[in-house]
Design a protein around this motif. Sequence first.
Motif, short mmCIF file in Angstrom:
data_model
loop_
_atom_site.label_atom_id
_atom_site.label_comp_id
_atom_site.label_asym_id
_atom_site.label_seq_id
_atom_site.Cartn_x
_atom_site.Cartn_y
_atom_site.Cartn_z
N ASP A 1 0.76 -1.22 0.00
CA ASP A 1 -0.06 -0.06 -0.11
C ASP A 1 0.81 1.33 -0.04
OD1 ASP A 1 -2.18 -1.48 0.00
OD2 ASP A 1 -2.71 -1.43 2.13
N THR A 2 1.85 1.18 0.59
CA THR A 2 2.91 2.49 0.63
C THR A 2 3.72 2.50 -0.44
OG1 THR A 2 4.62 1.18 2.12
CG2 THR A 2 2.58 2.52 3.31
N GLU A 3 4.14 1.66 -1.22
CA GLU A 3 5.15 1.42 -1.88
C GLU A 3 4.46 1.82 -3.55
OE1 GLU A 3 7.31 -2.06 -1.92
OE2 GLU A 3 7.91 -1.78 0.24
N ARG A 4 3.40 1.17 -3.91
CA ARG A 4 2.83 1.56 -5.00
C ARG A 4 1.17 1.82 -4.91
NH1 ARG A 4 5.07 -3.81 -6.06
NH2 ARG A 4 6.91 -3.42 -7.39
N PRO A 5 0.85 2.77 -6.03
CA PRO A 5 -0.56 3.13 -5.92
C PRO A 5 -1.30 2.02 -6.36
CG PRO A 5 0.51 4.00 -8.03
CD PRO A 5 1.78 3.51 -7.06
N ARG A 6 -2.47 2.03 -5.95
CA ARG A 6 -3.26 0.58 -5.88
C ARG A 6 -3.79 0.75 -7.57
NH1 ARG A 6 -5.45 -2.67 -2.59
NH2 ARG A 6 -5.24 -1.99 -0.26
N GLN A 7 -3.78 -0.61 -8.08
CA GLN A 7 -4.10 -0.80 -9.66
C GLN A 7 -4.81 -1.97 -9.54
OE1 GLN A 7 -0.33 -1.49 -11.43
NE2 GLN A 7 0.41 0.67 -11.09
N ARG A 8 -5.80 -2.01 -10.59
CA ARG A 8 -6.37 -3.52 -10.66
C ARG A 8 -5.18 -4.33 -11.31
NH1 ARG A 8 -12.23 -1.72 -13.39
NH2 ARG A 8 -12.69 -0.35 -11.92
N ARG A 9 -5.14 -5.51 -10.45
CA ARG A 9 -4.50 -6.55 -10.66
C ARG A 9 -5.16 -7.78 -11.01
NH1 ARG A 9 -0.46 -4.37 -6.31
NH2 ARG A 9 0.82 -3.13 -7.46
N ARG A 10 -4.79 -8.71 -11.62
CA ARG A 10 -5.36 -9.96 -11.99
C ARG A 10 -4.72 -10.74 -10.76
NH1 ARG A 10 -3.50 -11.68 -17.48
NH2 ARG A 10 -1.53 -10.98 -16.43
N LYS A 11 -5.66 -12.10 -10.30
CA LYS A 11 -5.16 -12.90 -9.36
C LYS A 11 -4.04 -13.56 -9.85
CE LYS A 11 -9.52 -13.56 -6.94
NZ LYS A 11 -10.46 -14.58 -6.87
N GLY A 12 -3.12 -14.29 -8.90
CA GLY A 12 -1.80 -14.99 -9.35
C GLY A 12 -0.83 -14.04 -9.96
N VAL A 13 -0.72 -12.69 -9.57
CA VAL A 13 0.57 -11.96 -9.85
C VAL A 13 1.70 -12.18 -8.77
CG1 VAL A 13 1.47 -9.45 -10.10
CG2 VAL A 13 -0.95 -10.27 -10.86
N LEU A 14 2.74 -12.43 -9.39
CA LEU A 14 4.05 -12.60 -8.51
C LEU A 14 4.63 -11.45 -8.48
CD1 LEU A 14 5.58 -16.21 -9.54
CD2 LEU A 14 4.33 -15.60 -7.50
N PHE A 15 5.26 -11.08 -7.36
CA PHE A 15 6.24 -9.94 -7.37
C PHE A 15 7.60 -10.32 -6.92
CE2 PHE A 15 1.99 -9.04 -6.05
CZ PHE A 15 1.75 -7.68 -6.76
N CYS A 16 8.67 -9.86 -7.47
CA CYS A 16 9.94 -10.06 -7.35
C CYS A 16 10.35 -9.25 -6.06
CB CYS A 16 11.06 -10.09 -8.39
SG CYS A 16 12.51 -10.05 -7.97
N PRO A 17 10.89 -9.70 -5.07
CA PRO A 17 11.22 -8.96 -3.95
C PRO A 17 12.66 -8.17 -4.12
CG PRO A 17 11.70 -11.22 -3.20
CD PRO A 17 11.09 -11.04 -4.81
N ALA A 18 13.38 -8.63 -5.07
CA ALA A 18 14.77 -7.98 -5.37
C ALA A 18 14.65 -6.76 -6.31
CB ALA A 18 15.54 -9.06 -6.00
#
Length: 64
Positions: free
Chosen positions: A13-30
Amino acid sequence: MTSIETRAVDAADTERPRQRRRKGVLFCPACGHESHVGENWAVDRTGDERALRCPECETVVSDR
């Protein structure tokens, strides 16, 4: 008397503005790359195990 409402804040919530995302989205922590599980993540298979690697920086984001 003043009332204060509190709630837990997710890091996303603090790093990116809310967007519409599909389920099953992976995020790379690096590096912050994000895409659907079935799109461009590199899949390494060894027997019954698999590892998903980020296509941008090669970081393993899932080993199940």
